[in-house]
Write a protein that holds these residues in place. Structure first.
Motif, short mmCIF file in Angstrom:
data_model
loop_
_atom_site.label_atom_id
_atom_site.label_comp_id
_atom_site.label_asym_id
_atom_site.label_seq_id
_atom_site.Cartn_x
_atom_site.Cartn_y
_atom_site.Cartn_z
N MET A 34 -11.16 19.58 -57.79
CA MET A 34 -12.01 18.39 -57.94
C MET A 34 -12.90 18.26 -56.71
O MET A 34 -12.42 18.22 -55.58
N SER A 36 -15.90 15.96 -54.77
CA SER A 36 -16.27 14.55 -54.73
C SER A 36 -17.62 14.30 -55.39
O SER A 36 -17.83 13.28 -56.03
N ALA A 57 -15.58 13.89 -59.00
CA ALA A 57 -15.05 12.53 -58.90
C ALA A 57 -16.07 11.49 -59.34
O ALA A 57 -15.77 10.59 -60.12
N ALA A 69 -13.19 4.67 -56.24
CA ALA A 69 -12.37 5.41 -57.19
C ALA A 69 -11.80 4.47 -58.25
O ALA A 69 -11.27 3.41 -57.94
N ASP A 73 -10.08 8.03 -62.15
CA ASP A 73 -10.33 8.97 -61.07
C ASP A 73 -9.03 9.33 -60.35
O ASP A 73 -8.79 10.49 -60.01
N ILE A 77 -7.40 12.93 -59.91
CA ILE A 77 -7.12 13.44 -58.56
C ILE A 77 -5.69 13.99 -58.49
O ILE A 77 -5.45 15.09 -57.99
N SER A 80 -5.16 17.38 -60.10
CA SER A 80 -5.92 18.50 -59.56
C SER A 80 -5.08 19.32 -58.58
O SER A 80 -4.07 18.84 -58.05
N ILE A 83 -8.56 18.74 -53.72
CA ILE A 83 -9.72 17.85 -53.65
C ILE A 83 -10.59 18.32 -52.50
O ILE A 83 -10.10 18.48 -51.38
N TYR A 85 -14.00 17.23 -50.49
CA TYR A 85 -15.00 16.17 -50.34
C TYR A 85 -15.82 16.41 -49.08
O TYR A 85 -15.46 17.22 -48.21
N LEU A 98 -7.76 8.29 -51.12
CA LEU A 98 -6.93 9.46 -50.81
C LEU A 98 -5.80 9.11 -49.86
O LEU A 98 -4.68 9.61 -49.98
N THR A 105 -1.87 15.33 -53.82
CA THR A 105 -2.81 16.43 -54.01
C THR A 105 -3.46 16.75 -52.67
O THR A 105 -3.96 15.85 -52.00
N ALA A 107 -6.15 17.54 -49.95
CA ALA A 107 -7.56 17.18 -49.87
C ALA A 107 -8.13 17.69 -48.56
O ALA A 107 -7.50 17.57 -47.50
#
Length: 307
Positions: A34, A36, A57, A69, A73, A77, A80, A83, A85, A98, A105, A107
Motif C-alpha cells: 500500500m 500513501s 491509501a 484515514a 483505509d 492497511i 497489506s 505501507i 509513505y 499508523l 503492518t 511501514a
C-alpha cells in the motif's frame, strides 16, 4: 452426448466458483504493497512489476496534506504486507493513524532514507520552527534515491524476485536520467530573469533548487494554514518589485487564492496572467511520474518563454 453436457456443466461450475474466490486467495503468493499516494504507487509499480499487488491509501487527485484515514483505509492497511509513505508530514494524519495501529503492518517513510543535507527546511511564519519540505520528488535525482529505497524494501520481502526488482530499478533510473536531461534542455529556453514560479503553496522548492528557479508562494510546504489578506498583499509587493507577470495554479488546490492575488495585482496596476495548471501533489491525468514532470516543465516553458 450426456457425458459432454456433464463435462461442460462441471467446467462452468468450476469457473463460477473460482471467480467468486476472495482476491486474497488469488494473490496469496504476492506481497500487497500500500502506497500513501499515487506518485509513490507509480514508483512501486515500476519497481515491483507484476510480482506485487498494490493499493493507494488516498484518492487520486486529492490534496495529501488534508488526508485523514477512514475506517476502510485502516482495514486495508492492516491487510497489506507493507505501507510505503512519503513522510515529512505530507500525508496529513496518516502517520498519526499508523502510530495508533502499531506494528500490525510494517511501514516505511521514503523521506527518512534521504541524506539530511539534501532536504529543504521551511520556517513556520507563526512560531519560526523549521519543518522539512516533503516535496522532494520534484527533483528527479532525489527520486532516484527513492527508487533504490523501494527496490531494497521489495527485495528484502522477497528474495526470489530481488534480481527482477533491481533490474526494474535500473530501467527506472535510466528514465529519470533521461527526464533530467529533458528538463534542463527546456529550462534553457526560458530567460534567466523569468525563471520565477509563483504557486499556491511551497511545492516546487526542490524543483527550483535543481533547475535554477526562484519559487514564491502564498502558503508554506503544507496547505493546512489559511491564506490571509496580508499574505496576498505581501506577495503582491514582491511580484510588483520583481516584475513577475505569470502565476500558476495547482491541480489539487482551489484557485481562489491565486485568482484573488491576480485581482489584487490588477487593482494595483500590475497585470499578471495564469500560466497554466501544475501537478504538485498528484499525477493528475498523466499516466506516470515522467509524464507528470514533462507536463509541468512544458507548461512552465510555454508560459515563461513567451512574450
Amino acid at each position: 452426448m450426456k457425458k459432454i453436457y456433464l463435462l461442460v456443466s462441471i467446467l462452468i461450475i468450476g469457473i463460477a466458483v473460482s471467480a467468486c474466490q476472495p482476491k486474497t486467495f488469488k494473490n496469496k503468493y504476492k506481497s500487497v504493497i500500500m502506497s500513501s499516494n499515487e506518485i509513490i504507487d507509480d514508483l512501486v509499480k515500476s519497481i515491483g512489476g507484476n510480482f506485487i499487488e498494490t493499493s493507494i491509501a488516498m484518492r487520486k487527485g486529492n490534496d495529501p496534506h488534508s488526508y485523514t484515514a477512514t475506517e476502510k483505509d485502516i482495514i486495508r492497511i492492516t491487510n497489506s504486507s507493507l505501507i510505503i509513505y512519503n513522510g515529512g508530514n505530507l500525508e496529513g494524519r496518516l502517520e498519526w493513524a499508523l502510530s495508533k495501529i502499531g506494528n500490525i503492518t510494517p511501514a516505511v517513510s521514503i523521506i527518512d532514507c534521504l541524506p539530511k543535507d539534501k532536504l529543504i527546511y521551511d520556517k513556520d511564519k507563526n512560531d519560526n520552527n523549521e519543518t522539512v519540505n516533503p516535496h522532494f520528488w520534484h527533483d528527479p535525482l532525489l527520486w532516484k534515491t527513492a527508487a533504490h529505497f523501494i527496490a531494497d524494501n521489495l527485495a528484502s520481502m522477497n528474495n526470489v524476485n530481488q534480481q527482477i526488482y533491481f533490474q526494474n530499478e535500473e530501467v527506472f533510473l535510466y528514465i529519470l536520467d533521461r527526464l533530467n536531461s529533458y528538463i534542463k534542455e527546456q529550462v534553457a529556453l526560458i530567460p534567466k530573469e523569468k525563471r520565477v514560479l509563483v504557486t499556491e503553496h511551497d511545492a516546487f522548492a526542490y524543483f527550483g533548487r535543481a533547475y535554477g528557479f526562484e519559487t514564491l508562494y502564498l502558503q508554506g510546504a503544507s496547505t493546512s494554514s489559511e491564506v490571509s489578506s496580508a499574505d496576498i498583499n505581501d506577495l503582491a509587493d514582491v511580484l510588483i518589485e520583481k516584475n513577475v507577470t505569470t502565476l500558476f495554479l495547482e491541480a489539487t488546490l482551489p484557485d481562489k487564492n491565486i485568482r484573488l492575488l491576480q485581482s489584487t495585482l490588477k487593482a494595483r496596476g500590475h497585470f499578471v496572467k495564469i500560466g497554466g495548471t501544475l501537478y504538485s501533489d498528484t499525477l493528475g491525468y498523466n499516466n506516470n511520474y515522467e509524464a507528470m514532470m514533462r507536463h509541468n516543465i512544458d507548461t512552465i516553458v510555454n508560459a515563461l518563454s513567451s512574450k
